[in-house]
Design a protein around this motif. Structure first.
Motif, PDB file in Angstrom:
ATOM      1  N   VAL A  64      10.902   1.665  -4.042  1.00 25.89           N
ATOM      2  CA  VAL A  64      10.356   0.769  -5.028  1.00 25.89           C
ATOM      3  C   VAL A  64       9.039   0.432  -4.356  1.00 25.89           C
ATOM      4  CG1 VAL A  64      10.229  -1.708  -6.138  1.00 25.89           C
ATOM      5  CG2 VAL A  64      12.111  -0.281  -6.170  1.00 25.89           C
ATOM      6  N   TRP A  65       8.635   0.010  -3.220  1.00 24.75           N
ATOM      7  CA  TRP A  65       7.500  -0.113  -2.661  1.00 24.75           C
ATOM      8  C   TRP A  65       6.667   1.051  -2.527  1.00 24.75           C
ATOM      9  CZ3 TRP A  65       8.230  -4.091   1.822  1.00 24.75           C
ATOM     10  CH2 TRP A  65       6.895  -4.555   2.391  1.00 24.75           C
ATOM     11  N   ILE A  66       7.093   2.244  -2.625  1.00 25.78           N
ATOM     12  CA  ILE A  66       6.308   3.629  -2.646  1.00 25.78           C
ATOM     13  C   ILE A  66       5.771   3.516  -4.000  1.00 25.78           C
ATOM     14  CG2 ILE A  66       6.443   5.940  -2.872  1.00 25.78           C
ATOM     15  CD1 ILE A  66       8.479   5.829  -0.612  1.00 25.78           C
ATOM     16  N   VAL A  67       6.585   3.119  -5.131  1.00 25.27           N
ATOM     17  CA  VAL A  67       6.227   3.024  -6.417  1.00 25.27           C
ATOM     18  C   VAL A  67       4.645   2.211  -6.537  1.00 25.27           C
ATOM     19  CG1 VAL A  67       6.620   2.690  -8.811  1.00 25.27           C
ATOM     20  CG2 VAL A  67       8.307   3.951  -7.511  1.00 25.27           C
ATOM     21  N   ILE A  68       5.196   0.946  -6.166  1.00 27.62           N
ATOM     22  CA  ILE A  68       4.157   0.058  -6.198  1.00 27.62           C
ATOM     23  C   ILE A  68       2.993   0.504  -5.508  1.00 27.62           C
ATOM     24  CG2 ILE A  68       3.451  -2.347  -5.476  1.00 27.62           C
ATOM     25  CD1 ILE A  68       6.430  -3.330  -5.862  1.00 27.62           C
ATOM     26  N   GLY A  69       2.981   0.976  -4.195  1.00 23.84           N
ATOM     27  CA  GLY A  69       1.808   1.450  -3.666  1.00 23.84           C
ATOM     28  C   GLY A  69       1.035   2.384  -4.318  1.00 23.84           C
ATOM     29  N   THR A  70       1.792   3.312  -4.833  1.00 22.84           N
ATOM     30  CA  THR A  70       1.196   4.601  -5.621  1.00 22.84           C
ATOM     31  C   THR A  70       0.570   4.128  -6.889  1.00 22.84           C
ATOM     32  OG1 THR A  70       3.018   6.213  -4.727  1.00 22.84           O
ATOM     33  CG2 THR A  70       1.823   6.767  -6.719  1.00 22.84           C
ATOM     34  N   ALA A  71       0.923   3.128  -7.606  1.00 28.66           N
ATOM     35  CA  ALA A  71       0.492   2.612  -8.591  1.00 28.66           C
ATOM     36  C   ALA A  71      -0.893   1.804  -8.288  1.00 28.66           C
ATOM     37  CB  ALA A  71       1.194   1.670  -9.478  1.00 28.66           C
ATOM     38  N   ALA A  72      -0.918   1.117  -7.136  1.00 31.60           N
ATOM     39  CA  ALA A  72      -2.190   0.563  -6.826  1.00 31.60           C
ATOM     40  C   ALA A  72      -3.118   1.542  -6.458  1.00 31.60           C
ATOM     41  CB  ALA A  72      -1.771  -0.353  -5.737  1.00 31.60           C
ATOM     42  N   ILE A  73      -3.018   2.551  -5.613  1.00 39.57           N
ATOM     43  CA  ILE A  73      -3.858   3.392  -5.353  1.00 39.57           C
ATOM     44  C   ILE A  73      -4.489   4.189  -6.484  1.00 39.57           C
ATOM     45  CG2 ILE A  73      -4.109   5.566  -4.004  1.00 39.57           C
ATOM     46  CD1 ILE A  73      -2.153   4.550  -2.068  1.00 39.57           C
ATOM     47  N   THR A  74      -3.691   4.463  -7.437  1.00 42.98           N
ATOM     48  CA  THR A  74      -3.962   4.973  -8.856  1.00 42.98           C
ATOM     49  C   THR A  74      -4.908   4.126  -9.466  1.00 42.98           C
ATOM     50  OG1 THR A  74      -1.775   6.305  -8.651  1.00 42.98           O
ATOM     51  CG2 THR A  74      -3.011   6.295 -10.848  1.00 42.98           C
ATOM     52  N   THR A  75      -4.639   3.037  -9.386  1.00 43.16           N
ATOM     53  CA  THR A  75      -5.274   2.136 -10.410  1.00 43.16           C
ATOM     54  C   THR A  75      -6.665   2.013  -9.433  1.00 43.16           C
ATOM     55  OG1 THR A  75      -3.570   0.621 -10.838  1.00 43.16           O
ATOM     56  CG2 THR A  75      -5.761  -0.338 -10.952  1.00 43.16           C
ATOM     57  N   HIS A  76      -6.923   2.138  -8.068  1.00 46.04           N
ATOM     58  CA  HIS A  76      -8.145   1.853  -7.451  1.00 46.04           C
ATOM     59  C   HIS A  76      -8.691   3.299  -7.852  1.00 46.04           C
ATOM     60  CE1 HIS A  76      -7.937  -1.415  -4.756  1.00 46.04           C
ATOM     61  NE2 HIS A  76      -6.733  -1.142  -4.766  1.00 46.04           N
ATOM     62  N   ALA A  77      -8.305   4.560  -7.828  1.00 44.83           N
ATOM     63  CA  ALA A  77      -8.861   5.699  -8.031  1.00 44.83           C
ATOM     64  C   ALA A  77      -9.412   5.777  -9.391  1.00 44.83           C
ATOM     65  CB  ALA A  77      -7.740   6.868  -7.826  1.00 44.83           C
ATOM     66  N   ARG A  78      -8.678   5.300 -10.433  1.00 51.84           N
ATOM     67  CA  ARG A  78      -9.283   5.090 -11.761  1.00 51.84           C
ATOM     68  C   ARG A  78     -10.451   4.471 -11.933  1.00 51.84           C
ATOM     69  NH1 ARG A  78      -3.481   4.872 -14.733  1.00 51.84           N
ATOM     70  NH2 ARG A  78      -3.071   7.276 -14.652  1.00 51.84           N
ATOM     71  N   THR A  79     -10.434   3.216 -11.299  1.00 55.06           N
ATOM     72  CA  THR A  79     -11.636   2.361 -11.131  1.00 55.06           C
ATOM     73  C   THR A  79     -12.782   2.830 -10.437  1.00 55.06           C
ATOM     74  OG1 THR A  79      -9.971   0.332 -11.154  1.00 55.06           O
ATOM     75  CG2 THR A  79     -12.324   0.125 -10.451  1.00 55.06           C
ATOM     76  N   TYR A  80     -12.535   3.647  -9.516  1.00 56.04           N
ATOM     77  CA  TYR A  80     -13.595   4.381  -8.869  1.00 56.04           C
ATOM     78  C   TYR A  80     -14.153   5.411  -9.503  1.00 56.04           C
ATOM     79  CZ  TYR A  80     -16.088   7.525  -5.626  1.00 56.04           C
ATOM     80  OH  TYR A  80     -17.135   8.038  -4.699  1.00 56.04           O
ATOM     81  N   ALA A  81     -13.292   6.003 -10.167  1.00 57.72           N
ATOM     82  CA  ALA A  81     -13.898   7.261 -11.147  1.00 57.72           C
ATOM     83  C   ALA A  81     -14.898   6.679 -12.392  1.00 57.72           C
ATOM     84  CB  ALA A  81     -12.561   8.139 -11.780  1.00 57.72           C
ATOM     85  N   ARG A  82     -14.297   5.519 -12.554  1.00 56.62           N
ATOM     86  CA  ARG A  82     -15.117   4.981 -13.853  1.00 56.62           C
ATOM     87  C   ARG A  82     -16.359   4.315 -13.599  1.00 56.62           C
ATOM     88  NH1 ARG A  82     -10.085   2.319 -16.697  1.00 56.62           N
ATOM     89  NH2 ARG A  82     -10.385   1.309 -14.796  1.00 56.62           N
TER      90      ARG A  82
END
Length: 88
Positions: A64-82
């Motif tokens: 579950v910790w992995i899922v949370i971390g992956t979601a957070a990194i994905t959110t950061h990456a999407r924010t960076y891309a925009r």
């Protein structure tokens, strides 16, 4: 194999402790990419160790910790891309 997975488990614990210590010392941001990556590697290593030892509550918690971390990194990456904002 057992010795290898013991080392993996200790490394995972080290990653999680490093993440906590660095945030506590205000060296990295709690919501930042560095914190999330340290937590992700730590959780992955502890998942492998826990699964090997059939410590299922710990293994599931770390998954579950992995899922949370992956979601957070994905959110950061999407924010960076925009926004072309730097990853922090």
């Amino acid at each position: 194999m057992e010795m290898f997975l013991a080392a993996v488990g200790w490394a995972g614990a080290g990653f999680l402790l490093a993440a906590y210590a660095l945030v506590s010392a205000e060296r990295i941001r709690a919501g930042g990419v560095a914190f999330q990556v340290l937590n992700l590697f730590g959780a992955a290593a502890l998942t492998a160790n826990s699964a090997y030892h059939r410590a299922w509550p710990s293994a599931v918690l770390n998954m579950v910790w992995i899922v949370i971390g992956t979601a957070a990194i994905t959110t950061h990456a999407r924010t960076y891309a925009r926004t072309d904002a730097p990853l922090r």
